[in-house]
Design a protein around this motif. Structure first.
Motif, mmCIF file in Angstrom:
data_model
loop_
_atom_site.group_PDB
_atom_site.id
_atom_site.type_symbol
_atom_site.label_atom_id
_atom_site.label_comp_id
_atom_site.label_asym_id
_atom_site.label_seq_id
_atom_site.Cartn_x
_atom_site.Cartn_y
_atom_site.Cartn_z
ATOM 1 N N SER A 190 4.922 22.468 49.467
ATOM 2 C CA SER A 190 5.647 23.477 50.228
ATOM 3 C C SER A 190 6.247 24.499 49.265
ATOM 4 O O SER A 190 7.369 24.365 48.798
ATOM 5 N N LYS A 212 6.879 18.884 53.784
ATOM 6 C CA LYS A 212 5.422 18.942 53.722
ATOM 7 C C LYS A 212 4.965 19.034 52.272
ATOM 8 O O LYS A 212 5.654 19.574 51.416
ATOM 9 N N ASP A 213 3.769 18.519 52.003
ATOM 10 C CA ASP A 213 3.208 18.577 50.661
ATOM 11 C C ASP A 213 3.012 20.019 50.214
ATOM 12 O O ASP A 213 2.654 20.890 50.999
ATOM 13 N N GLN A 261 4.818 5.017 57.012
ATOM 14 C CA GLN A 261 4.707 6.170 57.884
ATOM 15 C C GLN A 261 5.192 5.821 59.290
ATOM 16 O O GLN A 261 5.064 4.686 59.744
ATOM 17 N N PRO A 304 5.860 14.081 58.667
ATOM 18 C CA PRO A 304 6.026 14.264 57.219
ATOM 19 C C PRO A 304 7.497 14.257 56.814
ATOM 20 O O PRO A 304 8.088 15.276 56.465
ATOM 21 N N ASP A 316 11.068 12.995 54.653
ATOM 22 C CA ASP A 316 11.459 12.970 53.246
ATOM 23 C C ASP A 316 11.583 11.516 52.786
ATOM 24 O O ASP A 316 12.668 10.965 52.667
ATOM 25 N N ILE A 341 11.922 17.252 57.740
ATOM 26 C CA ILE A 341 10.494 17.478 57.548
ATOM 27 C C ILE A 341 10.257 18.021 56.140
ATOM 28 O O ILE A 341 10.849 19.023 55.745
#
Length: 311
Positions: free
Chosen positions: A86, A83-84, A67, A18, A20, A81
């Motif tokens: 967050s 993450k969705d 990806q 994941p 940026d 990293i």
């Protein structure tokens, strides 16, 4: 590998990191000529692209990005990293945090909630840089709000707030709060007690929901060094996020194709982005789109924004 018809992913996200991706692709496609775009196509034939759908209230966003399984394949600018959803990411000078908070506001607040600006008079003004006092003042304020709500049989307030102050720019301490509108405005203002020059008004959604207000709230600027640049009540609903790797050419019609199969046409002809989005999401209204790239790996990031159609 594309997804099956039900759009399910393998457990563990198929091992993709994941990263940026928004920071990784910053160069505008407008600066590229057609020949160069053609040449770049051969570098991405075997690249897996993901399509992320983010639903926040009436607003709907689509992000398309490549990806990778190893961080060294990622452009240097994006090697961290992310993450969705967050919610621990509180630094509002970070674009991803501002984007997340804008979505959070759109998803949890709407018409006739409250947009509150609280100020200080000289007698109550925190000392320069004293973020601790400002935070304590807001917590006490929320406590008084919730006490009055309980007395009226209401649940605790739902809110998001940001404290603003800039000694260099000579901006006095003040607080912006988005709050649900169940308690009357006079009581909400009276609970502050640090100044008589405050503003409480009802929120009004425009075609972009509450994004305009949210963008003002989270605008990039110099901020007090602190671990928490914004705070919210517990229990706010997180924006809905769904990631797929294949879609039908038209919703409900045709064989599923990998997202990478749509990239070339979207890059060569940006009007096609709107055409394809309207085929995928016929119940939504297209608003805008952009394409960015990075010559580290000759790949693209596509962002499109849609919204609920007016009835």
């Amino acid at each position: 590998m594309g997804q099956g018809k039900k759009g399910k992913r393998k457990k563990g996200g198929m091992g993709y990191i994941p990263y940026d991706y928004e920071s990784a692709y910053r160069q505008s496609i407008e600066s590229m000529n057609e020949w160069f775009i053609e040449q770049m196509g051969r570098y991405r034939n075997k690249t897996l692209y993901a399509l992320k759908e983010i639903k926040a209230g009436d607003q709907f966003e689509v992000e398309i990005y490549p990806q990778f399984k190893n961080m060294d394949e990622v452009p240097e600018e994006g090697r961290r990293i992310v993450k969705d959803n967050s919610s621990a990411q509180k630094n509002l000078n970070d674009k991803n945090a501002r984007k997340y908070l804008t979505r959070l506001i759109n998803h949890n607040f709407g018409e006739s909630d409250l947009w509150i600006t609280l100020t200080y008079d000289d007698a109550h003004l925190p000392a320069d840089g004293d973020i601790g006092k400002a935070l304590k003042d807001v917590r006490n304020y929320i406590g008084r709000i919730n006490y009055r709500r309980r007395k009226r049989g209401l649940k605790s307030a739902k809110y998001v707030y940001v404290i603003e102050y800039d000694e260099v720019a000579d901006i006095r301490w003040h607080i912006h709060i988005v709050m649900d509108g169940e308690l009357d405005m006079d009581t909400v203002e009276a609970c502050w007690g640090q100044s008589s020059r405050n503003e409480v008004r009802r929120t009004r959604k425009d075609k972009d929901g509450l994004s305009g207000m949210a963008h003002y709230l989270v605008k990039e600027k110099k901020r007090i060094r602190s671990e928490r640049r914004w705070n919210s009540s517990k229990g706010l609903k997180k924006p809905g996020v769904r990631v797929v790797h294949s879609k039908q050419p038209i919703k409900g019609n045709g064989s599923y194709k990998q997202i990478s199969a749509y990239i070339d046409e979207m890059v060569k002809n940006q009007n096609y982005i709107q055409v394809q989005m309207e085929k995928w999401y016929p119940n939504l209204e297209f608003a805008e789109a952009e394409v960015r790239y990075n010559n580290f790996n000759y790949m693209f990031y596509i962002h499109a924004r849609l919204r609920r159609k007016k009835e």
